[in-house]
Design an enzyme around this catalytic site. Structure first.
Site, PDB file in Angstrom:
ATOM      1  N   SER A  33      16.737  -1.756  15.159  1.00 54.52           N
ATOM      2  CA  SER A  33      17.280  -0.228  15.141  1.00 54.52           C
ATOM      3  C   SER A  33      16.506   0.289  15.806  1.00 54.52           C
ATOM      4  O   SER A  33      16.986   1.529  16.128  1.00 54.52           O
ATOM      5  CB  SER A  33      17.459  -0.445  14.097  1.00 54.52           C
ATOM      6  OG  SER A  33      16.693  -0.213  13.008  1.00 54.52           O
ATOM      7  N   CYS A  54      26.133   6.430  11.032  1.00 54.90           N
ATOM      8  CA  CYS A  54      25.842   7.441  10.164  1.00 54.90           C
ATOM      9  C   CYS A  54      26.011   9.030  10.997  1.00 54.90           C
ATOM     10  O   CYS A  54      26.207   9.945  10.275  1.00 54.90           O
ATOM     11  CB  CYS A  54      24.120   7.788  10.114  1.00 54.90           C
ATOM     12  SG  CYS A  54      23.496   6.793   8.734  1.00 54.90           S
ATOM     13  N   GLU A  80      29.759   5.763   4.580  1.00 59.62           N
ATOM     14  CA  GLU A  80      30.208   4.446   4.945  1.00 59.62           C
ATOM     15  C   GLU A  80      29.675   3.499   3.906  1.00 59.62           C
ATOM     16  O   GLU A  80      29.391   2.239   3.320  1.00 59.62           O
ATOM     17  CB  GLU A  80      28.740   3.669   6.279  1.00 59.62           C
ATOM     18  CG  GLU A  80      27.684   4.597   5.949  1.00 59.62           C
ATOM     19  CD  GLU A  80      26.697   4.108   6.623  1.00 59.62           C
ATOM     20  OE1 GLU A  80      26.225   2.881   7.439  1.00 59.62           O
ATOM     21  OE2 GLU A  80      26.484   4.945   7.608  1.00 59.62           O
ATOM     22  N   LYS A 128       8.680   9.848  15.808  1.00 64.97           N
ATOM     23  CA  LYS A 128       8.808   9.386  16.104  1.00 64.97           C
ATOM     24  C   LYS A 128       9.784   9.638  17.897  1.00 64.97           C
ATOM     25  O   LYS A 128       8.828   9.869  19.275  1.00 64.97           O
ATOM     26  CB  LYS A 128       8.777   7.196  16.452  1.00 64.97           C
ATOM     27  CG  LYS A 128       7.913   6.832  15.434  1.00 64.97           C
ATOM     28  CD  LYS A 128       9.396   5.484  15.071  1.00 64.97           C
ATOM     29  CE  LYS A 128       8.163   4.893  14.484  1.00 64.97           C
ATOM     30  NZ  LYS A 128       7.323   3.859  15.089  1.00 64.97           N
ATOM     31  N   HIS A 156      18.707  12.569  13.192  1.00 65.03           N
ATOM     32  CA  HIS A 156      19.361  11.892  12.133  1.00 65.03           C
ATOM     33  C   HIS A 156      18.119  10.412  11.700  1.00 65.03           C
ATOM     34  O   HIS A 156      16.903  10.544  12.082  1.00 65.03           O
ATOM     35  CB  HIS A 156      20.331  11.000  12.998  1.00 65.03           C
ATOM     36  CG  HIS A 156      20.603   9.417  11.708  1.00 65.03           C
ATOM     37  ND1 HIS A 156      21.019   9.661  10.424  1.00 65.03           N
ATOM     38  CD2 HIS A 156      20.080   8.212  11.714  1.00 65.03           C
ATOM     39  CE1 HIS A 156      20.965   8.755   9.590  1.00 65.03           C
ATOM     40  NE2 HIS A 156      20.493   7.466  10.462  1.00 65.03           N
ATOM     41  N   ASP A 167       0.900  -1.018  -0.210  1.00 60.24           N
ATOM     42  CA  ASP A 167       0.086   0.285  -0.108  1.00 60.24           C
ATOM     43  C   ASP A 167       0.832   1.465  -0.069  1.00 60.24           C
ATOM     44  O   ASP A 167       1.953   1.460   1.143  1.00 60.24           O
ATOM     45  CB  ASP A 167      -0.814   0.183   1.649  1.00 60.24           C
ATOM     46  CG  ASP A 167      -1.690   1.179   1.210  1.00 60.24           C
ATOM     47  OD1 ASP A 167      -1.165   2.026   0.807  1.00 60.24           O
ATOM     48  OD2 ASP A 167      -2.904   1.357   2.478  1.00 60.24           O
TER      49      ASP A 167
HETATM   50  P1  HMG Z   1       8.740  -2.639   8.377  1.00 62.89           P
HETATM   51  O1  HMG Z   1       8.664  -3.564   8.640  1.00 62.89           O
HETATM   52  O2  HMG Z   1       8.343  -2.921   6.014  1.00 62.89           O
HETATM   53  O3  HMG Z   1       7.415  -1.589   8.094  1.00 62.89           O
HETATM   54  O4  HMG Z   1       9.620  -2.116   7.934  1.00 62.89           O
HETATM   55  P2  HMG Z   1       5.815  -1.418   9.588  1.00 62.89           P
HETATM   56  O5  HMG Z   1       5.178  -2.490   9.480  1.00 62.89           O
HETATM   57  O6  HMG Z   1       6.932  -1.942  10.589  1.00 62.89           O
HETATM   58  O7  HMG Z   1       6.080  -0.368   8.793  1.00 62.89           O
HETATM   59  C1  HMG Z   1       6.040   0.700   8.738  1.00 62.89           C
HETATM   60  C2  HMG Z   1       5.305   1.896   9.313  1.00 62.89           C
HETATM   61  O8  HMG Z   1       4.493   2.178   8.447  1.00 62.89           O
HETATM   62  C3  HMG Z   1       4.647   1.596  10.433  1.00 62.89           C
HETATM   63  O9  HMG Z   1       4.049   2.725  11.679  1.00 62.89           O
HETATM   64  C4  HMG Z   1       3.562   1.002  10.787  1.00 62.89           C
HETATM   65  O10 HMG Z   1       1.839   1.050  10.873  1.00 62.89           O
HETATM   66  C5  HMG Z   1       2.765   2.070   8.938  1.00 62.89           C
HETATM   67  P3  HMG Z   1       4.647   2.553  12.904  1.00 62.89           P
HETATM   68  O11 HMG Z   1       3.560   1.295  13.844  1.00 62.89           O
HETATM   69  O12 HMG Z   1       6.127   2.700  13.252  1.00 62.89           O
HETATM   70  O13 HMG Z   1       4.173   4.089  13.697  1.00 62.89           O
HETATM   71  N1  HMG Z   1       1.488   1.519   8.099  1.00 62.89           N
HETATM   72  C6  HMG Z   1       1.047   1.814   7.147  1.00 62.89           C
HETATM   73  N2  HMG Z   1       0.143   3.297   7.469  1.00 62.89           N
HETATM   74  C7  HMG Z   1      -0.444   3.616   6.799  1.00 62.89           C
HETATM   75  N3  HMG Z   1      -0.973   2.882   6.071  1.00 62.89           N
HETATM   76  C8  HMG Z   1      -0.385   1.737   6.114  1.00 62.89           C
HETATM   77  C9  HMG Z   1       0.402   1.333   6.249  1.00 62.89           C
HETATM   78  N4  HMG Z   1       0.830  -0.398   7.146  1.00 62.89           N
HETATM   79  C10 HMG Z   1       1.624   0.283   7.896  1.00 62.89           C
HETATM   80  N5  HMG Z   1      -1.089   0.796   4.783  1.00 62.89           N
HETATM   81  C11 HMG Z   1      11.451  -0.103   8.773  1.00 62.89           C
HETATM   82  C12 HMG Z   1       9.921  -0.737   8.840  1.00 62.89           C
HETATM   83  C13 HMG Z   1      12.003   1.340   9.113  1.00 62.89           C
HETATM   84  C14 HMG Z   1      11.576  -0.745   9.901  1.00 62.89           C
HETATM   85  C15 HMG Z   1      12.526  -0.856   7.456  1.00 62.89           C
HETATM   86  O14 HMG Z   1      12.470  -0.026   6.652  1.00 62.89           O
HETATM   87  C16 HMG Z   1      13.846  -0.759   8.105  1.00 62.89           C
HETATM   88  O15 HMG Z   1      14.202  -2.017   8.051  1.00 62.89           O
HETATM   89  N6  HMG Z   1      14.805   0.194   7.263  1.00 62.89           N
HETATM   90  C17 HMG Z   1      16.041  -0.046   7.645  1.00 62.89           C
HETATM   91  C18 HMG Z   1      16.399   0.182   8.766  1.00 62.89           C
HETATM   92  C19 HMG Z   1      16.288   1.552   9.174  1.00 62.89           C
HETATM   93  O16 HMG Z   1      15.660   2.731   9.001  1.00 62.89           O
HETATM   94  N7  HMG Z   1      16.164   1.646  11.062  1.00 62.89           N
HETATM   95  C20 HMG Z   1      16.080   3.252  11.522  1.00 62.89           C
HETATM   96  C21 HMG Z   1      16.799   3.036  12.626  1.00 62.89           C
HETATM   97  S1  HMG Z   1      18.231   3.249  12.957  1.00 62.89           S
HETATM   98  C22 HMG Z   1      18.931   4.365  12.261  1.00 62.89           C
HETATM   99  O17 HMG Z   1      19.100   4.992  11.276  1.00 62.89           O
HETATM  100  C23 HMG Z   1      20.912   3.964  10.975  1.00 62.89           C
HETATM  101  C24 HMG Z   1      20.696   3.506   9.505  1.00 62.89           C
HETATM  102  O18 HMG Z   1      20.420   5.184   9.301  1.00 62.89           O
HETATM  103  C25 HMG Z   1      22.271   3.563   9.523  1.00 62.89           C
HETATM  104  C26 HMG Z   1      22.923   4.373  10.220  1.00 62.89           C
HETATM  105  O19 HMG Z   1      23.233   4.354  10.860  1.00 62.89           O
HETATM  106  O20 HMG Z   1      24.688   3.762   8.934  1.00 62.89           O
HETATM  107  C27 HMG Z   1      19.640   2.842   8.968  1.00 62.89           C
END
Ligand code: HMG
Length: 411
Positions: free
Chosen positions: A201, A111, A79, A242, A233, A29
């Site tokens: 994460s 990061c 990185e 959040k 970040h 979606d």
């Molecule tokens: P996911 O499992 O695909 O998504 O992964 P989800 O099921 O958790 O859904 C995401 C959000 O969308 C949720 O909101 C859902 O409710 C919502 P929340 O509950 O969190 O408020 N949602 C919807 N909203 C509206 N309509 C819909 C719908 N369906 C679901 N139909 C995840 C999400 C972020 C885990 C994934 O994208 C991921 O693994 N990303 C990469 C890791 C990341 O970004 N981590 C962030 C913290 S770590 C960091 O910042 C360091 C980094 O930059 C690296 C570095 O330091 O080098 C990553």
């Protein structure tokens, strides 16, 4: 005056994929990406653009009007390094024509290395106020086709001239730090895509925020309400929302429906259009705040939270200076984001799958839209960069032929 940023600029590739297109191909979606993650587009780098060319282009813009002979240090936080030994900074040093007396090196801690570089640069210019540091930070975020992290991919670079006489923002000396050995996101040397424990994460990010904020609060004596804006970040923009609500709760502030719009939203506008730029994301957010906010921000205090997986985090603050509107062209970022080419899904896959040969053979890369620098090709395992006329490379060329090479392992 405290040292800080004299000028800064942001660069992101000239191509993007709309996350509605990605959603259609992943059976998702689109609201999950647009609303759930708060992301609309992801920047996609063409085959002839890498972190060196992106950082050099951001630096070229940041150095406009700056006496480059005063730059005696070039730091490159990334990185997405292009070599295990030679620093990407050395290529940028040559492309920019910096003095041979300017030392140049690369920094790493996910990061957060850009912030480690910033804090080192502030100390350097405080010690030798007649010298300046050029700090560049840039990354291409790759999680893999079909991976959960794919809609948070992105690319971009920020360059900052750090000086004892800043014009954009002066940083206050107090900072809160946090380090913990965790496996939330990492990329072993043999992989081209990051491995990530996504939900974990997010938890670690929030824990590191609480710990580094508490340390900063003790060091500075400042309260949440002493800050006018917050920049976080940005792995995706909902993460900052959040984080801000989490921090407000920790500080026992009464609920305020306008808090996010007032204190955080202006910093999210660019990232929503580019995706995660890893080391550059926090500073892309700062530029978004400075360039898109209405009214004069001079004198406002910004709280900044830098997070690098693995993990290290830092909370610190700065005060926006009266000269900031003259030091950065206020519509540059918006124009850069508007003047991009949308990719079809197949074009995105072609760009994503493109690999350079790994056997040392000579390979010339077709020209795409880039900034003033491009990766022209490789030969004998050496990268060959060149300067280009930006106006001459406007046409969208056919997608490149992928070069068979080492198979990417998808996270
Ligand atoms: P996911 O499992 O695909 O998504 O992964 P989800 O099921 O958790 O859904 C995401 C959000 O969308 C949720 O909101 C859902 O409710 C919502 P929340 O509950 O969190 O408020 N949602 C919807 N909203 C509206 N309509 C819909 C719908 N369906 C679901 N139909 C995840 C999400 C972020 C885990 C994934 O994208 C991921 O693994 N990303 C990469 C890791 C990341 O970004 N981590 C962030 C913290 S770590 C960091 O910042 C360091 C980094 O930059 C690296 C570095 O330091 O080098 C990553």
């Amino acid at each position: 005056m405290n040292p800080g940023i004299e000028t800064m600029a942001f660069y992101t590739p000239r191509y993007y994929l709309d996350l509605r297109t990605l959603a259609a191909h992943r059976g998702a979606d689109p609201d999950k990406f647009y609303l759930g993650l708060g992301q609309e587009k992801m920047a996609v780098s063409p085959p002839d653009e890498d972190v060196v060319t992106m950082a050099a282009e951001a630096a070229r813009m940041a150095l406009e009007g700056v006496d480059v002979s005063s730059i005696d240090t070039l730091m490159f936080a990334t990185e997405t390094g292009v070599d295990q030994s030679k620093a990407a900074a050395i290529y940028v040093h040559r492309l920019l024509g910096l003095s041979t007396h300017c030392r140049s090196f690369e920094l790493k801690q996910a990061c957060c290395s850009s912030t480690a570089g910033l804090q080192m640069a502030l100390a350097l210019v405080a010690q030798r106020p007649h010298k300046k540091v050029l700090l560049v930070a840039g990354d291409i975020a790759r999680y893999g086709l079909g991976a959960a992290g794919e809609p948070t991919q992105g690319a971009g670079a920020v360059a900052m001239v750090i000086s004892a006489e800043p014009r954009v923002i002066a940083f206050e000396p107090e900072q809160g730090s946090y380090t913990e050995d965790v496996m939330d996101f990492w990329r072993p040397n043999y992989l081209e895509e990051a491995l990530v424990d996504g939900k974990y994460s997010i938890k670690v990010y929030l824990r590191a925020l609480a710990k580094s904020w508490e340390h900063y609060r003790q060091e500075s004596g400042r309260a949440f309400t002493d800050h006018d804006f917050f920049c976080y970040h940005l792995p995706f923009t909902r993460m900052a929302e959040k984080a801000h609500l989490h921090l407000a709760r920790l500080n026992q502030l009464p609920p305020d429906p306008d808090r996010l719009d007032r204190e955080v939203e202006p910093s999210l506008l660019y990232n929503r259009q580019t995706g995660n730029c890893y080391t550059a994301s926090l500073y892309e957010g700062l530029l978004s705040l400075l360039e898109t906010s209405e009214g004069n921000l001079a004198g406002k205090r910004v709280g900044l939270f830098s997070y690098g997986s693995g993990c290290m985090a830092s909370f610190f603050s700065g005060k926006i200076l009266p000269g900031y509107r003259d030091a950065i062209p206020l519509d540059r970022g918006r124009r850069l984001l508007e003047d991009r080419t949308e990719l079809r899904y197949e074009e995105y896959e072609n760009f994503y799958e493109h690999r350079l040969p790994t056997d040392g053979s000579a390979y010339a890369i077709a020209s795409h839209q880039t900034g003033a620098f491009r990766l022209a090709g490789v030969a004998d395992h050496k990268r060959n960069y060149e300067r280009v006329e930006v106006a001459a490379v406007k046409a969208v060329p056919p997608p490149p032929q992928a070069v068979p090479a080492k198979k990417a392992v998808v996270a």
